[in-house]
Design a protein around this motif. Structure first.
Motif: not given
Lengths: 395, 232
Positions: A299, A388-389, A392, B56, B61-62, B88, B94, B96, B100
């Motif tokens: 990410x 990734x999504x 996470x 995302x 990320x998606x 990115x 990001x 979280x 993370x």
């Protein structure tokens, strides 16, 4: 920052997390250490045997056999032939004549010190120049046998492996009694597995008439070999062939070393398969335990390939630790370990020491690295392909 | 509501469908959203409404099933995976819900991670890390490992990591979801300051109305659709 730095950065903290997974990491290391130890152990037998057979081989010593003979066992030469060989150009000489030894050998049964069971020991009849022709022959205990007497000297390897070969002992072999008067070394070579006596005494004791099986000759220089060989071939009275001693000994050890190597590699391959699954399991669990960390790195912007390489690096690092441990264990436990085995090309016992060479260690560690590489590959690809999504959100 | 500023995030006609066995699940359908530069947008909605999926997509990320996501002048739906990763690294930070952080690295090493993707020297990276930790008020904890930090402190390290490359856009997924009210308030104040003082555009997914009150605008998601009003 470049790609390599990304790999290093990810690999460093991968490696730092190994203590969190020490159970599976140790399993992998121990598994690979076992593979490497067996690999080194078995192949050090082959190395030791090969070394024992060839170390005494020299570039300026030739062995002459009857044409068509594969070994001294099935060769035969008359005294007249040995005389003709002595006159061939290329043979080194001293004040007393050609540096040449006409030899024959018989197999005698002696009990092994380790098991008490009988085994074949070559009893070689040699000429008076035998020690001058060969390199490194040294009496280390007692004295040289006297010509014309029932006296023998024992090679150090034979004396170590077989009972009754201590200086002063008397051996009853066939109808005769032989006194052991000395022990000799031959630079660790195959001669050390033999017992020597005067050829002229051995011939009548075994009803060999005035015949020999081989001639060992020292050449004036290694370059004289071609001249010597061609001269023998050109003489119509001789039906013989000449081989460099080094090549002859290598040939004599080939079948057994190939057999040991094949068995060694086979066993190692089977064990490696087991270790490979161990490595796979370790690295899959490593990737599973770090799913969220890997996804976080992705990410943030780390690429997939640094992730792959860093997982591989970790796997290879674990494997190399195992490889070095296994190689070191095998080296300290086995290198120099003395034993003997039968050379089924000559049906005689050869005493030798397990020999762990640097090349063997390097080869073993390369095997370990290959296991690590293969074991890490699929988990690494899996790590890189994690969506990734979803990753996470892994806990 | 628009601030009248330049649009930074443009989500246009986005559909997002997941496959669950043989069944197709429509998470987002016909989604349109503009986020002006400098806005602090809260995305609210019940679980499964598609908030995180939308976040995302905005963060690269998606990928959308159909439709486009444009950040500034760049179309994320047209980028390769490698291009997206590089994008990115340059443009998004990001934050979280569960921070993370890398447990094997101390706070400053965690914050330094995104800088490893830049060409900055070690000394430059160190300066950037110090600045980011100062912004979040954690310079005195730089050498501490995540396990020795409180939840609020860990989240501040997470925010320092998100802002260390000075990205245009901060994407926060439930940043206070794992914190007590006091720590949560501190984090929200920090995000608010980053928005107001440093002009960061923030998109924050949250369940918490208290958190969304700190945003400049709140939009609601219900069954993959957006509305400006909280659904009944």
């Amino acid at each position: 920052m470049n790609w390599i730095s990304q790999i290093v950065a990810v690999a460093i903290f991968n490696l730092r997390t190994i203590p969190n997974r020490k159970g599976s990491a140790i399993t992998t290391v121990v598994g690979i250490a076992g593979v490497v130890a067996v690999f080194v152990g078995v192949l050090s037998i082959a190395e030791g045997f090969r070394a024992a057979m060839t170390v005494s081989g020299s570039d300026d010593v030739v062995i002459v056999l009857r044409s068509g003979a594969d070994s001294e066992m099935n060769s035969g030469l008359s005294r007249e032939e040995t005389r003709l060989i002595a006159d061939v150009p290329g043979v080194a000489r001293n004040a007393e004549g050609a540096l040449l030894s006409s030899e024959l050998f018989v197999m005698v049964n002696l009990p092994k010190r380790s098991t008490g069971t009988d085994a074949n020991v070559p009893l070689r009849g040699v000429g008076k120049e035998a020690a001058s022709v060969r390199h490194n022959i040294q009496i280390v205990s007692g004295r040289m046998f006297e010509l014309g007497r029932n006296e023998v000297i024992a090679g150090a390897g034979a004396a170590r492996s077989f009972a009754g070969l201590d200086v002063g002992n008397k051996l009853r072999v066939g109808q005769n009694e032989w006194e052991v008067v000395g022990v000799f070394t031959g630079g660790g070579g195959s001669a050390e597995s033999e017992v020597w006596t005067d050829a002229a005494v051995l011939q009548p004791a075994y009803n060999r008439g005035d015949t020999f099986q081989s001639v060992y000759a020292k050449l004036t220089s290694p370059d004289s070999f071609v001249q010597f060989r061609d001269a023998l071939a050109a003489n119509p009275q001789l039906k013989v062939k000449a081989l460099l001693q080094k090549e002859y000994l290598a040939e004599q050890s080939k079948a057994l070393t190939s057999f040991i190597e094949t068995v060694g590699v086979g066993i190692t391959a089977l064990m490696a398969l087991g270790a490979l699954f161990g490595a796979l399991n370790t690295m899959y669990s490593a990737v599973a335990a770090r799913t969220r960390e890997i996804a976080t790195l992705r990410a943030i912007g780390f690429g997939a390939s640094p992730i792959v390489f860093s997982v591989l690096l970790e796997s290879v690092a674990l494997a190399i630790v195992g490889g070095v441990a296994g190689a070191a264990g095998a080296y300290f436990a086995l290198d120099g370990f003395q034993t003997s085995t039968i050379n089924f090309q000559t049906f005689s016992q050869i005493a030798f020491a397990f020999t762990v060479t640097p090349q063997l260690l390097a080869k073993a560690i390369l095997w370990a690295a290959a296991i690590g590489m293969l074991g890490g590959l699929f988990p690494a690809i899996r790590a890189a392909r994690l969506p990734i999504s979803t990753a996470l959100r892994e806990t | 509501m628009s601030t009248g500023q330049e649009v930074l995030v443009r989500v246009e006609n986005v559909e997002k469908t997941f496959r669950r066995g043989s069944e197709e699940v429509h998470v987002l359908s016909g989604m349109n959203l503009d986020v002006p530069s400098g806005e602090f947008l809260a995305l609210m909605g019940p679980s499964g409404s598609g908030k995180t999926t939308l976040l995302n997509l905005i963060g690269g990320l998606d990928r959308t099933t159909t439709g486009s996501v444009k950040i500034g002048s760049e179309r994320l739906d047209q980028m390769s995976d490698r291009q997206l990763a590089a994008w990115r690294a340059r443009h998004v930070g990001f934050v979280f819900q569960f921070y993370n952080l890398m447990p094997a690295l101390n706070a400053e090493r965690n914050v330094e991670l995104p800088l490893l993707l830049t060409h900055l020297s070690r000394a430059q990276r160190k300066r950037h890390v110090q600045t980011a930790l100062e912004v979040v008020g954690l310079s005195h904890r730089a050498k501490h490992y995540p396990r020795t930090l409180s939840g609020g402190e860990q989240q501040r390290v997470g925010i320092a990591r998100a802002i260390v490359t000075d990205p245009t856009l901060l994407l926060c997924d439930e940043p206070t979801g794992d914190l007590d009210r006091k720590s949560g308030d501190e984090i929200l104040s920090l995000l608010q300051a980053l928005n107001q003082d440093q002009g960061k555009t923030i998109v924050m997914v949250t369940h918490d109305p208290h958190a969304s009150n700190r945003a400049t605008r709140t939009v609601y998601l219900e069954k993959g659709q957006l509305s400006a009003e909280k659904p009944e």
